[in-house]
Design a protein around this motif. Structure first.
Motif, PDB file in Angstrom:
ATOM      1  N   TYR A  10       0.830  -1.211   0.000  1.00 51.73           N
ATOM      2  CA  TYR A  10       0.000   0.000   0.000  1.00 51.73           C
ATOM      3  C   TYR A  10       0.867   1.264   0.000  1.00 51.73           C
ATOM      4  O   TYR A  10       0.717   2.133  -0.868  1.00 51.73           O
ATOM      5  N   ASN A  11       1.766   1.357   0.957  1.00 53.58           N
ATOM      6  CA  ASN A  11       2.572   2.578   1.075  1.00 53.58           C
ATOM      7  C   ASN A  11       3.510   2.756  -0.118  1.00 53.58           C
ATOM      8  O   ASN A  11       3.775   3.877  -0.548  1.00 53.58           O
ATOM      9  N   PHE A  12       3.989   1.634  -0.641  1.00 57.09           N
ATOM     10  CA  PHE A  12       4.884   1.686  -1.813  1.00 57.09           C
ATOM     11  C   PHE A  12       4.117   2.234  -3.025  1.00 57.09           C
ATOM     12  O   PHE A  12       4.593   3.141  -3.721  1.00 57.09           O
ATOM     13  N   ILE A  13       2.908   1.705  -3.227  1.00 57.26           N
ATOM     14  CA  ILE A  13       2.088   2.165  -4.353  1.00 57.26           C
ATOM     15  C   ILE A  13       1.734   3.637  -4.156  1.00 57.26           C
ATOM     16  O   ILE A  13       1.825   4.446  -5.078  1.00 57.26           O
ATOM     17  N   PHE A  46       4.525  10.466  -6.322  1.00 53.19           N
ATOM     18  CA  PHE A  46       5.619  10.892  -7.204  1.00 53.19           C
ATOM     19  C   PHE A  46       5.070  11.242  -8.586  1.00 53.19           C
ATOM     20  O   PHE A  46       5.444  12.255  -9.181  1.00 53.19           O
ATOM     21  N   LEU A  47       4.132  10.403  -9.034  1.00 45.81           N
ATOM     22  CA  LEU A  47       3.512  10.611 -10.346  1.00 45.81           C
ATOM     23  C   LEU A  47       2.702  11.910 -10.355  1.00 45.81           C
ATOM     24  O   LEU A  47       2.825  12.733 -11.268  1.00 45.81           O
ATOM     25  N   LEU A  48       1.893  12.088  -9.293  1.00 40.34           N
ATOM     26  CA  LEU A  48       1.076  13.302  -9.201  1.00 40.34           C
ATOM     27  C   LEU A  48       1.950  14.548  -9.099  1.00 40.34           C
ATOM     28  O   LEU A  48       1.632  15.589  -9.672  1.00 40.34           O
ATOM     29  N   HIS A  49       3.047  14.403  -8.378  1.00 39.32           N
ATOM     30  CA  HIS A  49       3.976  15.520  -8.194  1.00 39.32           C
ATOM     31  C   HIS A  49       4.499  16.008  -9.550  1.00 39.32           C
ATOM     32  O   HIS A  49       4.699  17.196  -9.765  1.00 39.32           O
ATOM     33  N   GLY A  50       4.687  15.052 -10.461  1.00 43.46           N
ATOM     34  CA  GLY A  50       5.142  15.378 -11.814  1.00 43.46           C
ATOM     35  C   GLY A  50       4.147  16.280 -12.541  1.00 43.46           C
ATOM     36  O   GLY A  50       4.530  17.076 -13.412  1.00 43.46           O
ATOM     37  N   PHE A  51       2.885  16.160 -12.185  1.00 43.47           N
ATOM     38  CA  PHE A  51       1.853  17.013 -12.784  1.00 43.47           C
ATOM     39  C   PHE A  51       1.509  18.210 -11.884  1.00 43.47           C
ATOM     40  O   PHE A  51       0.520  18.895 -12.093  1.00 43.47           O
ATOM     41  N   GLY A  52       2.322  18.407 -10.882  1.00 43.79           N
ATOM     42  CA  GLY A  52       2.112  19.534  -9.983  1.00 43.79           C
ATOM     43  C   GLY A  52       0.956  19.336  -9.023  1.00 43.79           C
ATOM     44  O   GLY A  52       0.391  20.298  -8.503  1.00 43.79           O
ATOM     45  N   LEU A  53       0.558  18.090  -8.807  1.00 46.05           N
ATOM     46  CA  LEU A  53      -0.561  17.821  -7.899  1.00 46.05           C
ATOM     47  C   LEU A  53      -0.065  17.152  -6.621  1.00 46.05           C
ATOM     48  O   LEU A  53       1.007  16.537  -6.596  1.00 46.05           O
ATOM     49  N   SER A  54      -0.871  17.278  -5.552  1.00 44.35           N
ATOM     50  CA  SER A  54      -0.491  16.591  -4.323  1.00 44.35           C
ATOM     51  C   SER A  54      -1.409  15.381  -4.112  1.00 44.35           C
ATOM     52  O   SER A  54      -2.556  15.371  -4.576  1.00 44.35           O
TER      53      SER A  54
END
Lengths: 476, 318
Positions: A93-96, A102-110
């Motif tokens: 869970y925590n790994f996913i 990290f993926l959302l961060h790439g789009f500027g999202l939290s």
């Protein structure tokens, strides 16, 4: 409860004694109760998770057997989802979530999804896989569903192999709980001998090497290249002795009570290729993946490219099975790539061997094959041991400098490490290449073999590492 | 019921073999244990030799206790020159308060030093298993020093069972014993009355340590510290507790130092805290690493400390 603790010694002596004093038909109850106690010695509350999967799989097994067609498949899926679901929640869970962030961060999202603050239940991956093999075998019609709830629960919970395997198949283990195991002194001694050798591997070799390896990896930036070259070699021996030592103790403890668990290691240090290595290393898991993933994916029955893809899938998932970290995934991918590369280059390597005349010197050829396999496997394990991909890259960068000293923590530790490895290699070499010749451990003369095991016990007390030392594979 | 389940002859044969195995292990254990004991106490160099010397032989007026920060920082020669008292540094690398208290108990049974210095480290009371594992060097003294048994048994719940073996006290000590009995070991030994100087000079960057995070303190360690102070008081030996300098930028104060100071104050024992002394923290050239002063740092620090101890009222040392 660790196998290398006095807590276990007392537990084992009491349980085994009572086991042989009880009537045959009551023994499963003792084993189940003692297995519960054994598991609860780690984190008591997690017995509920185990209980949940046992109940689900027990009823799933019966329902699968009773039904046909889509319904039969549905019950299997429910069982698999329950098992894999628990594995995902507690292990991935925590790994996913981290990767999602990290993926959302790439789009500027939290990422609004919270992290879970939970401990991974000990040996979750082991007993989950063992439970899954039961429902799959019932689904495939190779095994009748177990009607006795206690016996089924014991199949999942049998304490010798509960937390770190071997991952048993129901066909091998279930029927043994119904067999009448009478007291056999020779078999009891045989089991104790296997346990002593396992304890030797764990305390004298693995934990000793672990001191050096842990020191190197916990002070990454203060170490030199030579230290990491040494640590990489040592880690290969450490993880082998840690895990196979545990397996030996599990197999030995079960044998004392009359149970035969499957062989989990066949001297992988002497594997001549990476392919052969996986036939000798953690056999219960390798065969699990072969039977329940590689073959259902098509195995090598499709095109060559499909075989390579299947191999890569199996090894990447095997990496993920070991831990929720990119390091394990990369480790799995590297090992998959080794196999693919070995298949692609097989003809060329054989031609090359004939060309330079290696085939005419079989012993040298064998030696080179063993050493090359060991190096390849050891290098991949840098990812297995490192805490992050960045750390692994740092280790490789440092190793390539070939600089510095191998004595990262004084000379005594490295002398102990070499002595421990030497003792292990002597025994393993003899078992691998001179099986039928003179043996101390299985000598016909009672005094010779008793003296051998007495000395082994004394060596454990004299040079074993008694402080700390969890088994590496408990975390998986 | 038992006879139905277990064949009597099988059982007899099993127990006979088991008995022989246990007897062989027992005899070899006694034999090897006796040899190891003999060579252990014959050592002429190494940490174990120093522990034996402190426990069984030293008669120094001033004794210094502590971990590596005692062994590397308190130079007995400086103390002897300045105070006229004979001095020995009983510090040992990595050892926690349990070890120091056990050694103190052995010494007090034999003689009464005139003064004792206890070097205190940040984090000394933090809870960790390692501190208990680190009591292993006391195991060879377990049989001959009953006064330390209650401390040694804190090492683990089965320690008394393990100590039934004569080899176990010398676990992992084979190489140090060989080294301590050879000329090689003597050559390697660099201590000056227990003090081990370090010549290196710190070249890295100062670390920042945040002490504001909540730390769990170990009540057993605090009890051992209390007992150390009380035993000195009972024996009427002046005790000075010193926390030598660290080369760090610290946020907040270490919880162990706060607790140790409080206990010292309650028992009217002097606690000299140099852990954040600006004179030292602004001089990296005095340090070998962030925890240990080098030789030049030791020279300065010991002289400063002695001057402070010699200030009136001259209650110290005499």
């Amino acid at each position: 409860m660790l196998f290398n603790s006095f807590h276990f010694v007392f537990f084992f002596v009491i349980v085994t004694t009572v086991y042989f004093l009880l009537p045959y038909n009551k023994r499963w109850l003792l084993l189940l109760a003692s297995s519960c106690y054994f598991y609860m010695a780690f984190v008591p509350i997690y017995i509920l998770i185990l209980g949940f999967t046992i109940v689900v799989d027990y009823f799933a097994g019966i329902l699968i057997e009773k039904s046909t067609g889509k319904r039969r498949r549905l019950y299997l899926i429910i069982s698999l989802v329950a098992n894999i679901g628990i594995l995902c929640i507690f292990k991935y869970y925590n790994f996913i979530n981290t990767n999602f962030s990290f993926l959302l961060h790439g789009f500027g999202l939290s990422n609004p999804i919270p992290y879970l603050s939970i401990l991974l239940p000990i040996g979750l991956s082991f007993h989950t896989f063992q439970a899954m093999s039961y429902t799959i075998e019932v689904y495939r019609g190779k095994l009748p569903a177990e009607r006795h709830f206690g016996i089924y629960a014991l199949y999942v919970m049998f304490y010798p192999q509960l937390v770190a395997g071997p991952i048993e198949r129901p066909q091998n283990l279930l029927h043994q709980f119904r067999e009448k195991h009478s007291f056999d002194g020779d078999r009891v001694f045989e089991g104790i001998k296997i346990m002593i050798w396992g304890l030797f591997k764990k305390l004298v070799v693995a934990d000793r090497l672990g001191i050096y390896v842990d020191n190197a990896y916990s002070h990454l930036h203060q170490q030199d290249g030579m230290t990491f070259i040494m640590a990489t070699i040592f880690f290969s021996f450490q993880i082998y002795c840690d895990f196979s030592g545990y397996s030996d103790m599990a197999i030995g403890a079960a044998k004392v009570m009359g149970f035969n668990l499957m062989t989990n290691f066949k001297r992988p240090l002497f594997a001549k290729s990476t392919g052969e290595f996986w036939k000798r290393w953690h056999i219960s898991l390798s065969t699990w993946f072969k039977d329940y993933l590689y073959f259902p994916l098509g195995g090598n029955r499709g095109s060559v490219a499909r075989t390579y893809i299947n191999l890569m899938i199996v090894f990447v998932i095997s990496g993920l099975w070991h831990g929720a970290n990119w390091t394990y995934i990369i480790w799995g991918a590297i090992n998959g790539a080794y196999l693919v590369f070995a298949i692609i280059t097989k003809k060329y390597r054989e031609k090359m061997g004939a060309l330079i005349g290696l085939n005419k010197v079989p012993r040298l050829n064998l030696f080179i094959q063993i050493v090359v396999t060991f190096i390849l496997i050891s290098l991949s394990r840098v990812f297995f041991r490192a805490r992050s991909v960045e750390d692994a890259v740092t280790v490789f960068e440092k190793m390539l400098t070939f600089k510095g000293s191998i004595f990262n923590d004084g000379t005594a530790i490295i002398i102990y490490c070499f002595l421990a490895m030497f003792m292990l290699l002597i025994v393993e070499f003899k078992r691998e290449f001179y099986m039928g010749s003179f043996s101390f451990s299985h000598n016909k003369n009672f005094w010779v073999r008793t003296s051998y095991y007495s000395i082994l016990v004394l060596l454990i007390i004299l040079v074993g590492v008694f402080d700390g030392g969890q088994f590496i594979y408990f975390q998986f | 019921m038992m006879t139905k389940l277990i064949n009597a002859n099988t059982l007899k044969s099993f127990f006979l073999k088991l008995f022989v195995f246990v007897i062989i292990v027992f005899m070899l254990d006694r034999l090897a244990g006796a040899m190891l004991k003999n060579f252990y106490f014959k050592q002429q160099a190494g940490s174990d030799y120093l522990t034996t010397y402190v426990i069984d032989k030293t008669t120094a007026d001033l004794l210094v206790f502590g971990s590596s920060r005692a062994a590397n920082i308190f130079n007995p020669v400086i103390f002897e020159t300045q105070t006229g008292l004979s001095c020995f540094n009983a510090g040992r690398y990595g050892e926690p308060i349990f070890y120091h208290y056990a050694v103190l108990k052995c010494i007090l049974k034999r003689y009464k030093p005139k003064t004792i210095l206890l070097s205190f480290d940040a984090g000394s009371f933090n809870k960790n298993q390692e501190s208990y594992d680190r009591m292993a060097p006391l195991l060879p003294y377990y049989n001959d020093h009953p006064e330390i048994r209650d401390i040694v048994t804190l090492k683990g719940p089965f320690e008394q069972v393990k100590l039934l073996s004569c080899i176990y006290p010398y676990n992992s000590l084979l190489l140090p014993i060989i080294s301590g009995n050879t000329a090689y070991g003597k050559q390697k030994s660099t201590h000056l009355k227990g003090y081990i100087p370090i010549a290196d000079t710190f070249t890295g960057e100062k670390e920042t340590i945040d002490y504001t995070k909540k730390t769990m303190l170990d009540n057993k360690k605090i009890a051992a510290y209390n007992a150390f102070i009380n035993d000195c008081k009972k024996a009427k030996i002046p005790l000075y507790i010193v926390c030598s300098p660290y080369l760090i930028n610290s946020i907040g104060t270490d919880a162990s130092i706060i607790e140790a100071k409080k206990i010292a104050a309650e028992s009217s024992t002097d606690f000299f805290d140099y852990s954040r002394d600006p004179y030292f923290t602004s001089n990296p050239r005095f340090f070998a690493d962030f925890r240990h002063l080098n030789e030049s740092g030791v020279e300065v620090f010991c002289n400063i400390l002695i001057q402070k101890l010699l200030l009136p009222p001259v209650k110290y040392f005499f």
